[in-house]
Write an enzyme that holds these catalytic residues in place. Structure first.
Site, mmCIF file in Angstrom:
data_model
loop_
_atom_site.group_PDB
_atom_site.id
_atom_site.type_symbol
_atom_site.label_atom_id
_atom_site.label_comp_id
_atom_site.label_asym_id
_atom_site.label_seq_id
_atom_site.Cartn_x
_atom_site.Cartn_y
_atom_site.Cartn_z
ATOM 1 N N HIS A 79 -10.662 31.356 -32.486
ATOM 2 C CA HIS A 79 -9.238 31.090 -32.674
ATOM 3 C C HIS A 79 -8.449 32.353 -32.349
ATOM 4 C CE1 HIS A 79 -5.812 29.009 -34.512
ATOM 5 N NE2 HIS A 79 -5.439 30.202 -34.917
ATOM 6 N N ASP A 158 -0.351 21.385 -43.463
ATOM 7 C CA ASP A 158 -0.050 22.505 -42.569
ATOM 8 C C ASP A 158 0.922 22.064 -41.479
ATOM 9 O OD1 ASP A 158 -0.463 25.218 -41.422
ATOM 10 O OD2 ASP A 158 -1.212 24.025 -39.746
ATOM 11 N N LYS A 184 -7.180 24.795 -41.149
ATOM 12 C CA LYS A 184 -7.452 24.020 -39.921
ATOM 13 C C LYS A 184 -8.876 24.262 -39.420
ATOM 14 C CE LYS A 184 -3.706 25.391 -37.970
ATOM 15 N NZ LYS A 184 -2.356 25.703 -37.600
HETATM 16 N N1 URA Z 1 -1.384 30.073 -36.104
HETATM 17 C C1 URA Z 1 -1.474 29.091 -37.033
HETATM 18 O O1 URA Z 1 -2.196 28.124 -36.859
HETATM 19 N N2 URA Z 1 -0.753 29.229 -38.162
HETATM 20 C C2 URA Z 1 0.046 30.275 -38.399
HETATM 21 O O2 URA Z 1 0.660 30.334 -39.446
HETATM 22 C C3 URA Z 1 0.133 31.279 -37.423
HETATM 23 C C4 URA Z 1 -0.594 31.156 -36.271
#
Ligand code: URA
Length: 421
Positions: A79, A158, A184
């Site tokens: 990520h 989220d 996530k």
């Molecule tokens: N990426 C994400 O998924 N969430 C955030 O808060 C910042 C970057």
């Protein structure tokens, strides 16, 4: 329980219990807490921060707000916290899959000045990024890799809170970023997690101090959930590689897979890729580096990329870029001291490479190709950057202003600052 008491408690800087966090978050998801109430709570969190316990609890509440995916096979997830010119996933996913590591990667679209992998992949004509879970599993079992958008009802909390943060100036908050990313990752079935945590003017974390703190808490959340998690702190003070904009970035990713990538992107891919490989195969890092370097040299990563594109219905020969070009030239000779990544990202968005409103349609053909990077020497009238444009234009002077040119020699910037595990 009462949302006003919770807001007042956080505004006083006190610690919230898990029940209070759950009440606020699920109340917002279920629409009995209003946008304006959640906005004030988010602002109180941004200002006063959260304890580790609160961040762990918040992550857990968001993770459990929706579906959780079981992939049924070991995999490594990568990520990025977001940057400008960041096409790393497009190189890394097929490259590491060619070394027998399962990659089932769910990526996002562009956000603010940062591009998103899904928008970039859609620059390949026909490339499909939506897929059913069963299809994704089948594809990974067959070829070891799939690159898709968010699927199912993962972390609806989220999704809602992020959209609100985006319009209330509460994105830059360590507790909110850590819980957003980790919920996530945990919901999408990652077995092991490698995070490219960008630091610098073009990133969410502008200082090393805040980046280290974000890394520490994300690694802690990963470990508490039984997932090996590594954060690599990398530079985002200038765009990564030379290309910024969807088609242009995919073409640069392809060149990198063919062994002709820009130095910084190549270095990043080797560092992140070897960590992913050594995590999955329990290899010493030196051995993993050798495997990754070879896969870049001998083109096996590129062969896997072609397979991936074919499986997802893309036509690798059709990645159109605009034929309207403007060269922006240096007004004086010297050395490049800085390139404003944030501004370049914003200007690319203005050209149509990103969205200014949720409804905007991306123009995949536009963007920039840099010809100089920080520390390079430049002659007067030498080209600094090419603008690829269609119907939307940007001011050439504004583009030129992104480059700071000085007389004295400039040291090469560091790309990899730290690894936190
Ligand atoms: N990426 C994400 O998924 N969430 C955030 O808060 C910042 C970057």
């Amino acid at each position: 329980m009462d949302i006003l008491e919770i807001i007042e408690k956080k505004t006083r800087g006190e610690e919230l219990s898990k029940a209070e966090i759950e009440y606020a978050v699920m109340g917002y998801v279920n629409k009995y807490i209003a946008d304006y109430q959640m906005s004030v709570l988010l602002e109180a969190i941004r200002i006063n921060g959260m304890s580790d316990k609160e961040i762990v609890d918040l992550t857990d509440v968001m993770l459990n707000s929706g579906e959780k995916i079981e992939l049924g096979f070991d995999n490594v997830d990568k990520h990025s916290t977001g940057g400008v010119g960041d096409k790393t996933t497009i190189v890394l996913a097929p490259l590491i899959a060619s070394l027998d590591v399962n990659i089932a990667k769910m990526s996002g679209r562009g956000l603010g000045h940062t591009g998103g992998t899904i928008d970039k992949l859609e620059a390949i004509e026909g490339f499909k990024t939506d897929m059913k879970l069963e299809q994704l599993k089948k594809q990974v079992e067959k070829i070891g890799v799939a690159l898709v958008g968010q699927m199912g009802n993962l972390c609806p909390a989220d999704k809602k809170i992020y959209a609100l943060r985006d319009v209330t100036g509460t994105v830059k908050s360590i507790p909110l970023i850590a819980s957003s990313i980790m919920s996530k990752k945990l919901a999408s079935g990652a077995s092991k997690i490698v995070i490219d945590l960008k630091v610098g003017s073009g990133a969410l974390m502008e200082t090393m101090e805040e980046a280290k703190e974000l890394a520490r808490i994300m690694v802690k959340i990963g470990h508490l959930n039984g997932k090996e998690t590594i954060c690599v702190l990398t530079d985002m003070n200038q765009p990564l590689g030379y290309a910024v904009g969807n088609s242009l970035e995919v073409l640069e990713a392809i060149e990198t897979l063919k062994g002709n990538g820009p130095k910084d992107l190549n270095e990043l891919v080797i560092n992140l890729g070897s960590l992913m490989l050594s995590l999955d195969k329990h290899l010493p890092i030196e051995e993993a580096i050798e495997y990754v370097e070879n896969a870049l040299k001998n083109g096996t990563g590129y062969e896997k990329f072609k397979e991936l594109v074919k499986y997802q219905h893309g036509n690798i020969d059709k990645i159109p870029v605009s034929s309207n070009l403007i060269e922006v030239k240096a007004k004086k000779e010297g050395y490049i001291k800085s390139i404003d990544a944030l501004k370049i990202g914003e200007l690319a968005r203005k050209l149509g490479a990103g969205r200014l409103t949720k409804e905007d349609v991306i123009d995949h053909e536009v963007g920039f190709v840099l010809h100089k990077k920080v520390s390079d020497k430049v002659e007067k009238e030498e080209s600094l950057i090419t603008i690829y444009y269609n119907d939307k234009k940007v001011d050439e002077q504004e583009v030129l202003n992104c480059f700071e040119i000085v007389d004295g020699v400039v040291a090469k910037p560091t790309l990899i600052y730290d690894i936190i595990k």
